[in-house]
Design a protein around this motif. Structure first.
Motif, PDB file in Angstrom:
ATOM      1  N   GLN A  69       0.846  -1.181   0.000  1.00 54.87           N
ATOM      2  CA  GLN A  69       0.000   0.000   0.000  1.00 54.87           C
ATOM      3  C   GLN A  69       0.886   1.237   0.000  1.00 54.87           C
ATOM      4  O   GLN A  69       1.781   1.384   0.830  1.00 54.87           O
ATOM      5  CB  GLN A  69      -0.903  -0.025   1.238  1.00 54.87           C
ATOM      6  N   LEU A  70       0.638   2.144  -0.958  1.00 55.04           N
ATOM      7  CA  LEU A  70       1.501   3.304  -1.112  1.00 55.04           C
ATOM      8  C   LEU A  70       1.444   4.225   0.094  1.00 55.04           C
ATOM      9  O   LEU A  70       2.435   4.834   0.471  1.00 55.04           O
ATOM     10  CB  LEU A  70       1.120   4.073  -2.381  1.00 55.04           C
ATOM     11  N   ILE A  71       0.264   4.364   0.688  1.00 60.27           N
ATOM     12  CA  ILE A  71       0.098   5.176   1.885  1.00 60.27           C
ATOM     13  C   ILE A  71      -0.300   4.251   3.030  1.00 60.27           C
ATOM     14  O   ILE A  71      -1.247   3.478   2.902  1.00 60.27           O
ATOM     15  CB  ILE A  71      -0.989   6.250   1.678  1.00 60.27           C
ATOM     16  N   GLU A  76      -3.873   6.884   5.694  1.00 57.28           N
ATOM     17  CA  GLU A  76      -5.095   6.886   4.896  1.00 57.28           C
ATOM     18  C   GLU A  76      -6.297   7.246   5.763  1.00 57.28           C
ATOM     19  O   GLU A  76      -7.213   7.950   5.314  1.00 57.28           O
ATOM     20  CB  GLU A  76      -5.301   5.525   4.240  1.00 57.28           C
ATOM     21  N   SER A 103      -0.830  12.826  -2.204  1.00 59.92           N
ATOM     22  CA  SER A 103       0.546  12.884  -2.709  1.00 59.92           C
ATOM     23  C   SER A 103       1.467  13.601  -1.732  1.00 59.92           C
ATOM     24  O   SER A 103       2.633  13.230  -1.566  1.00 59.92           O
ATOM     25  CB  SER A 103       0.580  13.590  -4.068  1.00 59.92           C
ATOM     26  N   TYR A 106       2.332  11.144   0.840  1.00 58.10           N
ATOM     27  CA  TYR A 106       3.289  10.176   0.287  1.00 58.10           C
ATOM     28  C   TYR A 106       4.693  10.761   0.256  1.00 58.10           C
ATOM     29  O   TYR A 106       5.667  10.099   0.641  1.00 58.10           O
ATOM     30  CB  TYR A 106       2.839   9.770  -1.110  1.00 58.10           C
ATOM     31  N   LYS A 107       4.806  12.011  -0.198  1.00 55.79           N
ATOM     32  CA  LYS A 107       6.126  12.639  -0.277  1.00 55.79           C
ATOM     33  C   LYS A 107       6.704  12.895   1.109  1.00 55.79           C
ATOM     34  O   LYS A 107       7.925  12.913   1.287  1.00 55.79           O
ATOM     35  CB  LYS A 107       6.028  13.944  -1.057  1.00 55.79           C
ATOM     36  N   HIS A 110       8.285   9.700   1.861  1.00 57.74           N
ATOM     37  CA  HIS A 110       9.389   9.368   0.953  1.00 57.74           C
ATOM     38  C   HIS A 110      10.032  10.674   0.500  1.00 57.74           C
ATOM     39  O   HIS A 110       9.808  11.142  -0.621  1.00 57.74           O
ATOM     40  CB  HIS A 110       8.879   8.578  -0.255  1.00 57.74           C
ATOM     41  N   SER A 116       5.235  11.814  -6.921  1.00 54.69           N
ATOM     42  CA  SER A 116       4.366  10.856  -6.250  1.00 54.69           C
ATOM     43  C   SER A 116       3.949   9.755  -7.222  1.00 54.69           C
ATOM     44  O   SER A 116       3.768   9.999  -8.415  1.00 54.69           O
ATOM     45  CB  SER A 116       3.127  11.565  -5.709  1.00 54.69           C
ATOM     46  N   LYS A 117       3.780   8.543  -6.709  1.00 56.88           N
ATOM     47  CA  LYS A 117       3.328   7.425  -7.526  1.00 56.88           C
ATOM     48  C   LYS A 117       1.810   7.294  -7.527  1.00 56.88           C
ATOM     49  O   LYS A 117       1.266   6.384  -8.148  1.00 56.88           O
ATOM     50  CB  LYS A 117       3.945   6.115  -7.013  1.00 56.88           C
ATOM     51  N   LEU A 118       1.140   8.203  -6.851  1.00 63.78           N
ATOM     52  CA  LEU A 118      -0.305   8.112  -6.735  1.00 63.78           C
ATOM     53  C   LEU A 118      -0.970   8.635  -7.999  1.00 63.78           C
ATOM     54  O   LEU A 118      -0.696   9.755  -8.432  1.00 63.78           O
ATOM     55  CB  LEU A 118      -0.805   8.909  -5.529  1.00 63.78           C
ATOM     56  N   TRP A 122      -4.356   4.226  -7.892  1.00 63.02           N
ATOM     57  CA  TRP A 122      -4.468   4.434  -6.441  1.00 63.02           C
ATOM     58  C   TRP A 122      -5.837   5.003  -6.086  1.00 63.02           C
ATOM     59  O   TRP A 122      -6.457   4.581  -5.116  1.00 63.02           O
ATOM     60  CB  TRP A 122      -3.389   5.395  -5.956  1.00 63.02           C
TER      61      TRP A 122
END
Length: 432
Positions: A69-71, A76, A103, A106-107, A110, A116-118, A122
């Motif tokens: 999961q990205l976040i 979330e 995003s 996320y940043k 990271h 952002s990969k979102l 997503w």
């Protein structure tokens, strides 16, 4: 970018048909020696390979299936709570805004990642995970454009929300804790200064050759001010005289457009408003936020500092914005008189970016005088903000909903029962 139908088809094919509880019970049986992996998988209805991975240690017990999961789940949940807060205070988020806020989270996790990969994938998965908490409403395009009248329902909803907040936080008789902030714009020319109508926060004018300067002013219902925030276009003036000549304790910034943006609003709120605001809590800050100067950090800080953010309905500044109705009219007239605009001789002196703060200081002085304080108070009264009085708004400014043509865009999804019909993206859960 994959289509929605493709993602739905992919999701149906890969849907997990077993529960984490069943996998945990199967794992216990295998580790106790009462069953083999094959027997436990058949008895509890879980995949033999997935159970074998957990028995061998290749997959940690309790791990979720699918890609990472990205976040994180906790972040979330914070995003959902943030969406709920925004929709409850007049800032319903669009899909693009929510992905943007996601995003930023996320940043934050990271910091070395530039992008952002979102994206769409997503977003669709987020909607599916949060379908019980988030509901999508159709976009109401009629509020996007300029209208002669504003919707009566929007004004009624605002006053209902305002009354609920004032009563719920004990602010109905505390004018020093009720604030309004708004932005006033100035175009600088060679021979004269023209003062357009005051602008809502985040407004972006058409590009032009003249320098542009805006001032973010903030006053409470008792007539007390937060020192102004002067925003230059493109860059600061050279030297430091613009700061020494300006209003006491004023804040300065610049943007490409000369108007406030999300970063400048964050700077103003965190390093200026919270510093100069009264120590009493809670505080209510009313402004036009539909151009989205608000970001996640501002909302987090506001909740931590017990500051309630309340957004005005779209296109209502001329009837609901206290500074628009009162003080800004006087500031325009005072500024024009100082530069000689409107005189019979038609003589004007040029005002440069360096000189602007000094001229504005003389203009702003009226806000510190008894006359200016009373003008600010009258602005709150005329708008019905303080004291709260819905009936101060003339019916001639209001347009009933049935008279508006059906201009709404296509709905992104069907509204869930219990959803709050306040915008494009709202939270469906109870208020926190």
């Amino acid at each position: 970018m994959p289509s929605r139908s493709h993602l739905d088809k992919f999701g149906r094919k890969k849907k997990k048909k077993w529960t984490d509880e069943a996998m945990e019970r199967a794992l216990i049986e295998v580790k106790s020696g009462r069953c083999t992996v094959r027997q436990a998988a058949k008895e509890f209805g879980v995949p033999k390979s997935s159970l074998g991975d957990r028995v061998s240690g290749r997959v940690a017990p309790g791990s979720r299936s699918g890609p990472a999961q990205l976040i994180p789940s906790a972040d979330e949940e914070l995003l959902v709570e943030f969406s709920l807060y925004m929709s409850k205070h007049g800032f319903p988020l669009t899909k693009q805004q929510l992905v943007s806020f996601a995003s930023s989270i996320y940043k934050r996790q990271h910091r070395r990642v530039a992008f952002s990969k979102l994206g769409q994938t997503w977003w669709l998965n987020f909607r599916k995970r949060q379908e019980k908490n988030i509901t999508i409403q159709p976009a109401d395009n009629v509020v996007r454009g300029r209208t002669v009248c504003v919707r009566k329902e929007a004004v009624d909803q605002f006053f209902h929300l305002l009354s609920t907040i004032l009563d719920g936080h004990g602010l109905r008789d505390k004018p020093r804790q009720i604030f309004n902030c708004n932005e006033l714009g100035f175009q600088l020319g060679r021979k004269r200064v023209s003062l357009p109508k005051s602008a809502s926060l985040g407004y972006k004018p058409a590009p032009g050759s003249r320098d542009h300067i805006s001032v973010l002013a903030c006053f409470n219902a008792a007539g007390e001010d937060i020192p102004p925030f002067i925003i230059y276009s493109n860059a600061y003036p050279g030297g430091v005289c613009y700061k020494t000549q300006g209003p006491p304790s004023a804040l300065y910034g610049w943007s490409d457009s000369g108007w406030i943006n999300s970063d400048l609003f964050r700077k103003w709120f965190l390093k200026h408003f919270l510093v100069h605001a009264p120590k009493e809590r809670p505080l209510l800050l009313i402004f036009d936020g539909h151009k989205s100067p608000v970001n996640l950090e501002v909302v987090e800080s506001a909740r931590k500092e017990d500051v309630i953010l309340l957004c005005l309905p779209p296109q209502c500044s001329h009837i609901l914005q206290p500074l628009d109705v009162g003080l800004f009219v006087v500031l325009k007239q005072r500024f024009a008189s100082l530069i000689g605009e409107g005189c019979a001789s038609d003589t004007h002196f040029a005002v440069s970016k360096k000189e602007f703060s000094g001229v504005f200081k003389s203009t702003y002085q009226i806000a510190q005088e008894e006359e200016g304080v009373q003008i600010v108070k009258d602005g709150f009264r005329k708008c019905g903000i303080y004291p709260v009085n819905h009936f101060t708004i003339s019916e001639t400014h209001l347009m009933p909903l049935h008279s508006i043509s059906a201009a709404a865009g296509p709905a992104m999804s069907t509204a869930a029962p219990g959803g709050h019909m306040v915008g494009e993206l709202t939270a469906a859960g109870p208020s926190s």
